[in-house]
Write a protein that holds these residues in place. Structure first.
Motif, PDB file in Angstrom:
ATOM      1  N   ARG A  88      37.037 -20.490  28.951  1.00  0.00           N
ATOM      2  CA  ARG A  88      37.636 -20.534  27.614  1.00  0.00           C
ATOM      3  C   ARG A  88      37.036 -21.653  26.763  1.00  0.00           C
ATOM      4  O   ARG A  88      36.744 -21.466  25.605  1.00  0.00           O
ATOM      5  CB  ARG A  88      39.154 -20.724  27.736  1.00  0.00           C
ATOM      6  N   PHE A  89      36.859 -22.828  27.361  1.00  0.00           N
ATOM      7  CA  PHE A  89      36.423 -23.978  26.585  1.00  0.00           C
ATOM      8  C   PHE A  89      34.959 -24.347  26.817  1.00  0.00           C
ATOM      9  O   PHE A  89      34.552 -25.460  26.500  1.00  0.00           O
ATOM     10  CB  PHE A  89      37.323 -25.186  26.876  1.00  0.00           C
ATOM     11  N   THR A 145      38.945 -12.554  27.356  1.00  0.00           N
ATOM     12  CA  THR A 145      37.646 -12.504  28.029  1.00  0.00           C
ATOM     13  C   THR A 145      37.579 -13.536  29.149  1.00  0.00           C
ATOM     14  O   THR A 145      37.056 -13.257  30.228  1.00  0.00           O
ATOM     15  CB  THR A 145      36.509 -12.755  27.018  1.00  0.00           C
ATOM     16  N   ALA A 146      38.124 -14.720  28.905  1.00  0.00           N
ATOM     17  CA  ALA A 146      38.124 -15.764  29.934  1.00  0.00           C
ATOM     18  C   ALA A 146      38.937 -15.349  31.146  1.00  0.00           C
ATOM     19  O   ALA A 146      38.545 -15.592  32.290  1.00  0.00           O
ATOM     20  CB  ALA A 146      38.660 -17.070  29.361  1.00  0.00           C
ATOM     21  N   LEU A 147      40.082 -14.700  30.909  1.00  0.00           N
ATOM     22  CA  LEU A 147      40.908 -14.225  32.022  1.00  0.00           C
ATOM     23  C   LEU A 147      40.175 -13.173  32.845  1.00  0.00           C
ATOM     24  O   LEU A 147      40.226 -13.187  34.080  1.00  0.00           O
ATOM     25  CB  LEU A 147      42.230 -13.660  31.493  1.00  0.00           C
ATOM     26  N   GLY A 174      32.507 -20.509  24.081  1.00  0.00           N
ATOM     27  CA  GLY A 174      33.792 -20.331  23.425  1.00  0.00           C
ATOM     28  C   GLY A 174      34.345 -18.922  23.514  1.00  0.00           C
ATOM     29  O   GLY A 174      34.625 -18.293  22.503  1.00  0.00           O
ATOM     30  N   GLN A 175      34.552 -18.411  24.724  1.00  0.00           N
ATOM     31  CA  GLN A 175      35.137 -17.088  24.917  1.00  0.00           C
ATOM     32  C   GLN A 175      36.611 -17.097  24.489  1.00  0.00           C
ATOM     33  O   GLN A 175      37.258 -18.143  24.490  1.00  0.00           O
ATOM     34  CB  GLN A 175      35.053 -16.689  26.396  1.00  0.00           C
ATOM     35  N   GLY A 176      37.131 -15.920  24.181  1.00  0.00           N
ATOM     36  CA  GLY A 176      38.559 -15.812  23.889  1.00  0.00           C
ATOM     37  C   GLY A 176      39.350 -15.842  25.185  1.00  0.00           C
ATOM     38  O   GLY A 176      38.799 -15.776  26.276  1.00  0.00           O
ATOM     39  N   TRP A 177      40.691 -15.933  25.057  1.00  0.00           N
ATOM     40  CA  TRP A 177      41.526 -16.016  26.253  1.00  0.00           C
ATOM     41  C   TRP A 177      41.431 -14.755  27.096  1.00  0.00           C
ATOM     42  O   TRP A 177      41.392 -14.832  28.321  1.00  0.00           O
ATOM     43  CB  TRP A 177      42.979 -16.269  25.860  1.00  0.00           C
ATOM     44  N   VAL A 223      39.376 -20.016  34.409  1.00  0.00           N
ATOM     45  CA  VAL A 223      39.845 -19.562  33.094  1.00  0.00           C
ATOM     46  C   VAL A 223      39.623 -20.648  32.050  1.00  0.00           C
ATOM     47  O   VAL A 223      39.084 -20.399  30.962  1.00  0.00           O
ATOM     48  CB  VAL A 223      41.331 -19.147  33.141  1.00  0.00           C
ATOM     49  N   VAL A 224      39.999 -21.869  32.387  1.00  0.00           N
ATOM     50  CA  VAL A 224      39.840 -22.985  31.448  1.00  0.00           C
ATOM     51  C   VAL A 224      38.364 -23.255  31.177  1.00  0.00           C
ATOM     52  O   VAL A 224      37.967 -23.490  30.021  1.00  0.00           O
ATOM     53  CB  VAL A 224      40.567 -24.239  31.986  1.00  0.00           C
TER      54      VAL A 224
END
Length: 76
Positions: free
Chosen positions: A23-24, A33-35, A28-31, A19-20
């Motif tokens: 995300r980073f 999308t990262a989840l 630069g995906q949103g939270w 996820v981290v």
């Protein structure tokens, strides 16, 4: 810790790490999308690790059962 608890903790840690990373990352995906991406990538990564371990075990077993000696083990 039982084996089940250890596996669950490992999967949860891998999920959090993914996820981290998603995300980073440079994209630069949103939270959200990262989840979701980590939810898909975690079982795939765990399966690939299991498959690698299984193939290695089978290769070791095949090496022990080999009837002819390996070329480097032959006496000259």
């Amino acid at each position: 810790m039982t084996k089940w608890q250890k596996n669950a903790a490992y999967a949860l840690a891998l999920y959090a790490l993914l996820v981290v990373v998603f995300r980073f990352s440079s994209g630069g995906q949103g939270w959200g999308t990262a989840l979701l991406l980590a939810l898909v990538a975690t079982p795939l990564a765990l399966w690939m690790g299991w498959l690698r371990r299984r193939i290695s075990e089978q290769a070791q077993e095949w090496g022990r059962r080999r009837t002819r000696p390996w070329p480097e083990e032959r006496r000259r």
